[in-house]
Every structure is written in structure tokens, then in C-alpha cells.
Motif scaffolding. Structure first.
Motif, PDB file in Angstrom:
ATOM      1  N   PHE A 108       0.841  -1.193   0.000  1.00 34.19           N
ATOM      2  CA  PHE A 108       0.000   0.000   0.000  1.00 34.19           C
ATOM      3  C   PHE A 108       0.875   1.242   0.000  1.00 34.19           C
ATOM      4  O   PHE A 108       1.982   1.250   0.526  1.00 34.19           O
ATOM      5  N   SER A 109       0.354   2.279  -0.617  1.00 34.16           N
ATOM      6  CA  SER A 109       0.937   3.619  -0.567  1.00 34.16           C
ATOM      7  C   SER A 109      -0.193   4.556  -0.209  1.00 34.16           C
ATOM      8  O   SER A 109      -1.283   4.461  -0.771  1.00 34.16           O
ATOM      9  N   VAL A 110       0.055   5.448   0.736  1.00 33.42           N
ATOM     10  CA  VAL A 110      -0.975   6.392   1.167  1.00 33.42           C
ATOM     11  C   VAL A 110      -0.426   7.807   1.030  1.00 33.42           C
ATOM     12  O   VAL A 110       0.739   8.058   1.351  1.00 33.42           O
ATOM     13  N   TYR A 111      -1.255   8.688   0.513  1.00 41.38           N
ATOM     14  CA  TYR A 111      -0.901  10.094   0.319  1.00 41.38           C
ATOM     15  C   TYR A 111      -2.019  10.944   0.911  1.00 41.38           C
ATOM     16  O   TYR A 111      -3.193  10.644   0.714  1.00 41.38           O
ATOM     17  N   GLN A 112      -1.646  11.986   1.629  1.00 41.33           N
ATOM     18  CA  GLN A 112      -2.660  12.870   2.208  1.00 41.33           C
ATOM     19  C   GLN A 112      -2.221  14.309   2.026  1.00 41.33           C
ATOM     20  O   GLN A 112      -1.173  14.716   2.523  1.00 41.33           O
ATOM     21  N   ARG A 113      -3.051  15.070   1.330  1.00 39.41           N
ATOM     22  CA  ARG A 113      -2.791  16.485   1.120  1.00 39.41           C
ATOM     23  C   ARG A 113      -3.102  17.231   2.414  1.00 39.41           C
ATOM     24  O   ARG A 113      -4.119  16.981   3.050  1.00 39.41           O
ATOM     25  N   ASN A 114      -2.219  18.135   2.821  1.00 43.36           N
ATOM     26  CA  ASN A 114      -2.416  18.928   4.042  1.00 43.36           C
ATOM     27  C   ASN A 114      -2.684  18.046   5.257  1.00 43.36           C
ATOM     28  O   ASN A 114      -3.610  18.273   6.028  1.00 43.36           O
ATOM     29  N   ALA A 115      -1.857  17.031   5.440  1.00 39.90           N
ATOM     30  CA  ALA A 115      -2.040  16.080   6.543  1.00 39.90           C
ATOM     31  C   ALA A 115      -1.972  16.758   7.906  1.00 39.90           C
ATOM     32  O   ALA A 115      -2.568  16.280   8.864  1.00 39.90           O
ATOM     33  N   TRP A 116      -1.302  17.880   8.009  1.00 40.98           N
ATOM     34  CA  TRP A 116      -1.176  18.581   9.280  1.00 40.98           C
ATOM     35  C   TRP A 116      -2.527  19.051   9.797  1.00 40.98           C
ATOM     36  O   TRP A 116      -2.712  19.231  10.997  1.00 40.98           O
ATOM     37  N   GLN A 117      -3.513  19.231   8.907  1.00 40.09           N
ATOM     38  CA  GLN A 117      -4.808  19.770   9.334  1.00 40.09           C
ATOM     39  C   GLN A 117      -5.571  18.817  10.251  1.00 40.09           C
ATOM     40  O   GLN A 117      -6.254  19.248  11.158  1.00 40.09           O
ATOM     41  N   ASP A 118      -5.468  17.516  10.005  1.00 41.57           N
ATOM     42  CA  ASP A 118      -6.159  16.570  10.887  1.00 41.57           C
ATOM     43  C   ASP A 118      -5.186  15.556  11.491  1.00 41.57           C
ATOM     44  O   ASP A 118      -5.542  14.442  11.821  1.00 41.57           O
ATOM     45  N   LYS A 119      -3.942  16.000  11.632  1.00 45.48           N
ATOM     46  CA  LYS A 119      -2.880  15.197  12.248  1.00 45.48           C
ATOM     47  C   LYS A 119      -2.638  13.874  11.523  1.00 45.48           C
ATOM     48  O   LYS A 119      -2.345  12.858  12.130  1.00 45.48           O
ATOM     49  N   GLY A 120      -2.800  13.886  10.215  1.00 47.69           N
ATOM     50  CA  GLY A 120      -2.500  12.714   9.397  1.00 47.69           C
ATOM     51  C   GLY A 120      -3.425  11.541   9.627  1.00 47.69           C
ATOM     52  O   GLY A 120      -2.997  10.389   9.603  1.00 47.69           O
ATOM     53  N   ARG A 121      -4.688  11.816   9.807  1.00 45.03           N
ATOM     54  CA  ARG A 121      -5.656  10.761  10.136  1.00 45.03           C
ATOM     55  C   ARG A 121      -5.681   9.647   9.090  1.00 45.03           C
ATOM     56  O   ARG A 121      -5.707   8.468   9.447  1.00 45.03           O
TER      57      ARG A 121
END
Length: 128
Positions: free
Chosen positions: A104-117
Motif C-alpha cells: 500500500f501507498s498512502v498520500y494525504q494532502r495537508n495532513a497537518w490539518q487533521d494530524k495525518g488521520r
């Protein structure tokens, strides 16, 4: 004799520098790749869970009001959050099948906004 005022030439150069700097900033901003897979916020790993089980676990770990979409593409399972367009999605989990395990590969835009949920859910679900 020629009269010049000392401030005119430096003002000209200052405005030229501002124009050059502005042009560079605009060009740099336009050159960025909006695809979420180009984001630095993400991770990858291996899970022994089946695609559907893993995606359902990740989905349970994010906000319940988030729009989610699952697609199959070139032998991969893609789990999008927010939009199916990689340039607009707020999150993406890609699953690739291999015998006995899934990558798996996971990417999250602006992860800081929800603490990388999304990132945290993907990693937690890979271990269970």
C-alpha cells in the motif's frame, strides 16, 4: 553638466528585482504538480489483509462525513478521499496485489490539518 538625482537609478533596480522575483515565484508555483502522489505527506508498507477488508478498515479510521470512492485501475485498488481526481483529492490509498501480501501507498494532502488521520489509519490497518 548633467543633472541626475541619486535615488532614481536604485529605485529602477529595486522595481526590476521585484518584477524578476515575482516572475520566478509565479513560474515556480505554476510548475508544481497538483497530483496528490507528488505530495511529501505519505508513507507505504505491506499488509496481509485483502483489498476490501483493508479499504473498509481505512475508511472506518477517517472522518465519517468524508466523501470516499474506490476504483480499480491497472490491477490496483485506489481509495480516494474527497474526489476521484488526483489533483483535487485530499487523500489516496493505492493497493497493489502480490502473492500473500498487498503493498500500500498512502498520500494525504495537508495532513497537518487533521494530524495525518488517513496516513495513521492506513498504517494501523496494515498491522491488524
Amino acid at each position: 553638466m548633467k543633472n541626475t538625482s541619486p535615488g532614481n537609478s536604485s529605485a529602477f533596480f529595486r522595481s526590476g528585482k521585484v518584477l524578476l522575483l515575482s516572475s520566478l515565484l509565479i513560474a515556480t508555483g505554476c510548475a508544481q504538480n497538483p497530483d496528490i502522489r507528488a505530495s511529501r505527506d505519505g508513507t507505504s508498507g505491506i499488509t496481509s489483509r485483502a483489498d476490501t477488508e483493508y479499504v473498509n478498515c481505512v475508511k472506518g479510521g477517517i472522518r465519517h462525513d468524508a466523501a470516499t470512492f474506490t476504483q480499480e485501475e491497472n490491477g490496483k485498488t485506489l481509495f480516494f478521499v474527497g474526489s476521484t481526481d488526483p489533483a483535487k483529492a485530499s487523500g489516496l490509498v493505492e493497493l497493489s496485489n502480490a502473492p500473500g501480501q498487498n503493498h500500500f501507498s498512502v498520500y494525504q494532502r495537508n495532513a497537518w490539518q487533521d494530524k495525518g488521520r488517513l496516513i495513521n489509519a492506513a498504517v494501523m490497518c496494515s498491522r491488524a
